[in-house]
Scaffold this active site. Structure first.
Site, PDB file in Angstrom:
ATOM      1  CD  GLU A 124      -2.985   1.226   0.251  1.00 49.06           C
ATOM      2  OE1 GLU A 124      -2.616   2.138  -0.632  1.00 49.06           O
ATOM      3  OE2 GLU A 124      -3.684   0.496   0.080  1.00 49.06           O
ATOM      4  N   GLY A 129       2.384   6.710  -0.318  1.00 54.10           N
ATOM      5  CA  GLY A 129       2.815   7.116   1.132  1.00 54.10           C
ATOM      6  C   GLY A 129       1.538   6.747   2.166  1.00 54.10           C
ATOM      7  CB  ILE A 131      -2.412   8.913  -0.297  1.00 50.74           C
ATOM      8  CG1 ILE A 131      -1.655  10.307  -0.103  1.00 50.74           C
ATOM      9  CG2 ILE A 131      -3.872   8.821  -1.211  1.00 50.74           C
ATOM     10  CD1 ILE A 131      -1.596  10.916  -1.323  1.00 50.74           C
ATOM     11  CE  LYS A 200       6.061   7.375  -5.196  1.00 49.88           C
ATOM     12  NZ  LYS A 200       5.922   8.937  -4.754  1.00 49.88           N
TER      13      LYS A 200
END
Length: 413
Positions: A124, A129, A131, A200
């Site tokens: 996660e 981070g 969020i 990401k």
């Protein structure tokens, strides 16, 4: 009691240990188990810490200890992290990581290995981070067909651009300030050249569309060439400049992706995401736009997401979390030249009227942008077209004596 091991006692690793201690009662209540850190692997010694006795230097100690059921990887990088994570899964231990570089490079392989052994591999914290985005995307939006994901995925570059927009700082001065405040590394290339954002968006694309996307498949540009003049013209246009990672399906099983600085209008929700904050806009065919916003990095926000995954692992030892995507392919992402965008062009080299005539001759009708008191350059927003065609037309402009000073995609609503 669930015994875990933490690999790496840097910013995130120390945050994980601290959070497990500070919020011990609440974490145990939510996990329905007491979670205890048995080992912390680090090459350094920390004799001043109250848990100094937990530090070890040999990963084999963790690997061969059957009491350790979850390994938390917080060392970063790929080579050593990949070795330790793979060995942990082979030894029958679930793994939690915050390592986006590892997941972007080897996520499919490690997820498959975890699935084969009925283990969990959770990450996660690897994208936003603190969020929540991996779990909502894989579970809460699971009934949707995702039509697009666009995100401001790097707090360092967003901080730099925010300083350029509101404080009129040059890129170099804003970068120096980011380094002074600890937002940017001494070598900031991973951030300012777009590589962090690329990793990401690859993870999000793999999760949303079901096939592994490798960073080297994605056209990636950073913000080094963004100037205060570009920022000013973006404001005249009615927006600002953000470093965005964008992905959408093409309808033929392939993906249209890129990471680049883009002009974004004030009408878009991401326009309001400033400073070190991140924002991820996911569009589903049932939900429409859903915005995830918050601090995308930092010790405790990232540790929060890591520990949440540890709790999830603890609750699902006998019911594996379904998190998986298939192998990718070399042609999964379309060539960047085929990706369609309107473009921002800042140009000089000819008188303003001749510049306008040259741009209109090459691009057709376009939106002209001017700045008060500036008569030696003009900017334009030109109609959407494949990026390769936009680059060819730029070349045509330069053959006409136009000097192109700025050339940037426009993220249209």
């Amino acid at each position: 009691m669930i015994q875990i091991a933490v690999i790496g006692h840097g910013v995130v690793g120390s945050g994980v240990v601290d959070l497990l201690h500070e919020n011990k009662a609440g974490i145990s209540s939510r996990a329905h188990e007491t979670i205890r850190v048995k080992y912390i692997l680090d090459l350094r010694d920390f004799p001043e810490l109250p848990y100094a006795s937990k530090f070890i230097k040999d990963f084999a100690t963790i690997e061969n200890d059957d009491e350790v059921r979850i390994v938390v990887e917080c060392i970063g990088g790929v080579k050593i992290a990949y070795d330790y994570v793979k060995r942990s899964l082979l030894a029958g231990k679930s793994v939690v990581t915050s390592n986006k570089e590892l997941v972007a490079a080897h996520g499919q392989e490690l997820l498959e290995l975890a699935q084969e052994r009925n283990l969990n591999f959770l990450f996660e914290a690897s994208v936003g981070g603190g969020i929540p985005i991996i779990r909502p995307l894989s579970q809460c939006l699971a009934a949707n067909e995702v039509t697009e994901i666009a995100g401001i995925l790097n707090g360092t570059t967003n901080f730099i651009l925010t300083k350029m927009i509101y404080d009129k700082m040059s890129f170099d001065d804003a970068l120096a300030l980011a380094q002074k405040l600890g937002y940017a590394e001494r070598d900031p290339s991973a951030d300012v050249d777009g590589h962090d954002s690329c990793r990401k968006i690859c993870i999000l694309a793999s999760l949303a569309f079901g096939h592994h996307v490798y960073p080297e498949q994605v056209s990636t540009e950073g913000i080094r060439n963004v100037t205060l003049e570009d920022v000013s013209y973006a404001d005249v246009w009615g927006g600002s400049i953000k470093l965005l990672g964008v992905v959408k399906p093409c309808g033929d099983g392939k993906l249209d992706m890129c990471v680049a600085p883009m002009l974004i209008p004030k009408t878009n929700q991401l326009w309001r995401v400033d400073d070190v904050f991140n924002g991820i806009l996911a569009c589903g065919n049932a939900t429409g736009d859903v915005l995830f916003y918050g601090r995308g990095a930092g010790k405790m926000p990232t540790a929060s997401a890591v520990v949440a995954d540890v709790i999830d692992c603890t609750k699902h030892f006998n019911a594996r979390k379904y998190l998986y995507w298939d192998k990718g392919s070399p042609d999964l992402v379309i060539d960047a030249s085929k990706s369609v965008f309107p473009m921002y062009i800042r140009a000089t080299g000819l008188p303003a009227d001749e510049l306008t005539a040259a741009v209109e001759k090459v691009y057709g009708s376009c939106q002209k942008l001017t700045r008060e008191g500036v008569d030696d350059e003009v900017a334009f927003i030109v109609p959407a077209a494949p990026y390769g065609e936009q680059c060819s037309k730029r070349q045509q402009l330069e053959w006409c004596g136009v000097k192109v000073l700025g050339f940037m995609r426009v993220f249209a609503d």
